[in-house]
Design an enzyme around this catalytic site. Structure first.
Site, PDB file in Angstrom:
ATOM      1  N   TYR A 147       5.540  36.011  59.107  1.00  0.00           N
ATOM      2  CA  TYR A 147       5.990  34.901  58.259  1.00  0.00           C
ATOM      3  C   TYR A 147       6.915  33.956  59.013  1.00  0.00           C
ATOM      4  O   TYR A 147       7.182  32.848  58.567  1.00  0.00           O
ATOM      5  CB  TYR A 147       6.700  35.425  57.004  1.00  0.00           C
ATOM      6  CG  TYR A 147       5.807  36.216  56.061  1.00  0.00           C
ATOM      7  CD1 TYR A 147       4.421  36.115  56.130  1.00  0.00           C
ATOM      8  CD2 TYR A 147       6.340  37.063  55.106  1.00  0.00           C
ATOM      9  CE1 TYR A 147       3.604  36.842  55.291  1.00  0.00           C
ATOM     10  CE2 TYR A 147       5.520  37.790  54.251  1.00  0.00           C
ATOM     11  CZ  TYR A 147       4.150  37.675  54.353  1.00  0.00           C
ATOM     12  OH  TYR A 147       3.344  38.402  53.509  1.00  0.00           O
ATOM     13  N   LYS A 198      -0.652  48.748  61.982  1.00  0.00           N
ATOM     14  CA  LYS A 198      -2.064  48.704  62.375  1.00  0.00           C
ATOM     15  C   LYS A 198      -2.119  48.858  63.889  1.00  0.00           C
ATOM     16  O   LYS A 198      -2.651  47.994  64.606  1.00  0.00           O
ATOM     17  CB  LYS A 198      -2.700  47.376  61.922  1.00  0.00           C
ATOM     18  CG  LYS A 198      -2.972  47.295  60.436  1.00  0.00           C
ATOM     19  CD  LYS A 198      -4.136  48.180  59.983  1.00  0.00           C
ATOM     20  CE  LYS A 198      -5.459  47.623  60.445  1.00  0.00           C
ATOM     21  NZ  LYS A 198      -6.578  48.522  60.035  1.00  0.00           N
ATOM     22  N   ASP A 231      -4.063  50.146  56.097  1.00  0.00           N
ATOM     23  CA  ASP A 231      -5.197  50.186  55.149  1.00  0.00           C
ATOM     24  C   ASP A 231      -5.290  51.571  54.508  1.00  0.00           C
ATOM     25  O   ASP A 231      -5.498  51.695  53.299  1.00  0.00           O
ATOM     26  CB  ASP A 231      -6.515  49.795  55.844  1.00  0.00           C
ATOM     27  CG  ASP A 231      -6.721  50.477  57.185  1.00  0.00           C
ATOM     28  OD1 ASP A 231      -5.744  51.017  57.744  1.00  0.00           O
ATOM     29  OD2 ASP A 231      -7.855  50.481  57.691  1.00  0.00           O
ATOM     30  N   ASP A 255       5.168  43.534  52.149  1.00  0.00           N
ATOM     31  CA  ASP A 255       4.967  42.606  51.035  1.00  0.00           C
ATOM     32  C   ASP A 255       3.836  43.123  50.144  1.00  0.00           C
ATOM     33  O   ASP A 255       3.967  43.236  48.916  1.00  0.00           O
ATOM     34  CB  ASP A 255       4.604  41.234  51.627  1.00  0.00           C
ATOM     35  CG  ASP A 255       4.684  40.116  50.615  1.00  0.00           C
ATOM     36  OD1 ASP A 255       5.016  40.396  49.451  1.00  0.00           O
ATOM     37  OD2 ASP A 255       4.402  38.960  50.985  1.00  0.00           O
ATOM     38  N   ASP A 259       4.171  45.690  46.415  1.00  0.00           N
ATOM     39  CA  ASP A 259       3.619  45.248  45.125  1.00  0.00           C
ATOM     40  C   ASP A 259       2.634  46.275  44.579  1.00  0.00           C
ATOM     41  O   ASP A 259       2.585  46.535  43.377  1.00  0.00           O
ATOM     42  CB  ASP A 259       2.923  43.890  45.259  1.00  0.00           C
ATOM     43  CG  ASP A 259       3.885  42.744  44.987  1.00  0.00           C
ATOM     44  OD1 ASP A 259       5.105  42.993  44.999  1.00  0.00           O
ATOM     45  OD2 ASP A 259       3.428  41.610  44.761  1.00  0.00           O
TER      46      ASP A 259
END
Ligand code: NAD
Length: 373
Positions: A147, A198, A231, A255, A259
Site C-alpha cells: 500500500y 506467499k 491462500d 487486510d 476481515d
C-alpha cells in the site's frame, strides 16, 4: 486487583462522528466505574476528530489534538465519517483525521482479535462447533508493504497501453518489529505464532520467514512458530479457525484475512481493535483503540447502536497499554454475562433475546461489573 490512587494513565478520548459519541458515552461510564470503585483511574481528555473537528476547526485533526494524542499513553477512538462530509476535498475528509493519527503515531501493528462469545456462536456463518469459544488474534503490519511501496502508479507504455504498478517492499527492521509484537502477545496467550506469507512466489515473503525465524530463535524459543501460505490460511480460517492462536502477516494479507476472521464472529458491532507503535524506554507503546465498525450514519442518534465493540476496545486498552489483565477480564466477563442473559442490541438480536437500546446495554454492562467487582 490493582488499586491506583493517582491517575497517571493519560488517555485521549476521540468520539468522532455518527454513532461514535453515543457508544463512547457508554465506554466512559465503564471508565467512571473503575475510577469510582478505586480499581483503576485514568486522566481522560476529550477531543474532536473527523467531521466534528472539521465543523469546529476546518480540519479533521488539529495540530493541538495530534499533540495531545502523541503525549497520551493511549487514544480511545470512536468512528469518523458520514454523508455530510462526503463532498469535501480528499485532504479534509473525516477519514484523513484517523489516517494522520495512525501515521504520526507510527502505529505499525494492527491487532484484530476474533473472539466468539458462546451466546453468539449461532450468529456466525459457520457451524457452531467450528466457532464456539474461538479466540484468535491477527497481527497485521500496518505502515509498510504494497500500500505504500515505490514504484507505484499507472504508466503509459510505448504502444499506448497502460500498466498499473504497486510494489511490495519490507525491510528486515519492519518485519522484525511486528513479529516481536506477535511473539509478545503469544507469550500472554497460548504461546503459538503462525507467520503467513506467499514465500512460494514472493521474495519478500521469503524474507518474512527468515526474519521471523531469527527473532524466534534469538528471543522467543519457547514460542511455537509455524509458517503458512496466505491462500491456505484463508482456507484454514473457514475450515478450522480454532487451530490458530496468533497470526502475523503483511499489510495486504492482513487486510484480507482479518476481515475474513471478523466474519467468523458474525457481527461488526462486537469487534474491537488496537493499533500499536514502537515501545519507548519504559516499554510502553503508542496505542490507539477503536471498534472495527464505522460511524453507521444510518442509525446515528437513535440510541440503537451496539456499544460492545467500543467497550471491548477499552478492555484491549486495559490489557495492552496498562497491563491490567484482571481488569480487562472483568470487562470481558461482564459482556459475556450480558449476552448470556439474552440482552441484545438490534444488530445481534436472536430468537428469545431482548432488544435493548445503546444506553440499556450500557446499564447492563455496569450492573454486571458491579456484581463481579
Ligand atoms: P459502518 O461500519 O459504519 O456500517 C455498516 C453497517 O453496519 C450499517 O448498516 C450500520 O448501521 C451497521 N453497524 C455498524 N456499527 C454498528 C454498531 N456498533 N451497532 C449496530 N450496527 C452497526 O460502515 P459503512 O456504512 O460502510 O460506513 C459508514 C461511514 O463510516 C462512512 O463515512 C465510512 O467512511 C465510515 N467508516 C469509518 C471507519 C472508522 O472510523 N474507523 C471505519 C469504516 C467506515
Amino acid at each position: 486487583m490493582a488499586r491506583t490512587a493517582g491517575s497517571n494513565r493519560k488517555v485521549l478520548v476521540l468520539p468522532g462522528d455518527g454513532i461514535g459519541p453515543e457508544i463512547m458515552r457508554q465506554v466512559l461510564r465503564v471508565v467512571d466505574f473503575f475510577d469510582r470503585r478505586g480499581i483503576a483511574s485514568f486522566a481522560i481528555t476529550e477531543g474532536l476528530v473527523g467531521g466534528a473537528a472539521y465543523d469546529a476547526d476546518g480540519t479533521p485533526l488539529t495540530d493541538a489534538t495530534l499533540s495531545q494524542a502523541l503525549a497520551s499513553d493511549a487514544v480511545l477512538f470512536g468512528s469518523v465519517g458520514g454523508p455530510k462530509w462526503e463532498s469535501l476535498p480528499f485532504e479534509l475528509r473525516p477519514e484523513r483525521g484517523l489516517l494522520r493519527l495512525r501515521k504520526e503515531m507510527d502505529l505499525f501493528a494492527n491487532l484484530r482479535p476474533a473472539v466468539v462469545f458462546d451466546a453468539l456462536a449461532d450468529a456466525s456463518s459457520l457451524k457452531r462447533d467450528l466457532v464456539a469459544d474461538l479466540d484468535l488474534m491477527i497481527v497485521r503490519e500496518l505502515t509498510g508493504g504494497i500500500y505504500f511501496g515505490d514504484p507505484r502508479g499507472i504508466e503509459t507504455l510505448p504502444d499506448g497501453s497502460r500498466r498499473g504498478v504497486n510494489t511490495e517492499v519490507y525491510t528486515e527492521a519492519e518485519i522484525e518489529r511486528v513479529v516481536r509484537v506477535a511473539c509478545d502477545l503469544a507469550r500472554k496467550r497460548r504461546g503459538r505464532v503462525c507467520e503467513v506469507d506467499k514465500a512460494n512466489v514472493m521474495e519478500s515473503g521469503g524474507l518474512w520467514r527468515e526474519v521471523a525465524q531469527q527473532v524466534h530463535d534469538a528471543d522467543y524459543p519457547e514460542i511455537e512458530l509455524s509458517f503458512m501460505y496466505a491462500d491456505n490460511c484463508a482456507m484454514q480460517l473457514v475450515r478450522n479457525p480454532k487451530q490458530f492462536d496468533v497470526i502475523v502477516t503483511s499489510n495486504l494479507f492482513g487486510d484480507i484475512l482479518s476481515d475474513c476472521a471478523a466474519m467468523l464472529t458474525g457481527s461488526l458491532g462486537m469487534l474491537p481493535s488496537a493499533s500499536l507503535g514502537a515501545a519507548d524506554e519504559s516499554g510502553r507503546r503508542k496505542a490507539l483503540y477503536e471498534p472495527v465498525h464505522g460511524s453507521a450514519p444510518d442509525i446515528a442518534g437513535q440510541d440503537v447502536a451496539n456499544p460492545l465493540a467500543s467497550i471491548l476496545s477499552f478492555s484491549m486498552m486495559l490489557r495492552y497499554s496498562f497491563d491490567l489483565a484482571e481488569e480487562a477480564d472483568l470487562v470481558e466477563n461482564a459482556v459475556r454475562r450480558a449476552l448470556a442473559a439474552g440482552v441484545r442490541t438490534g444488530d445481534i438480536l436472536q430468537p428469545n433475546t431482548a432488544r435493548v437500546s445503546t444506553r440499556v446495554m450500557g446499564d447492563t454492562i455496569l450492573r454486571e461489573l458491579e456484581r463481579a467487582a
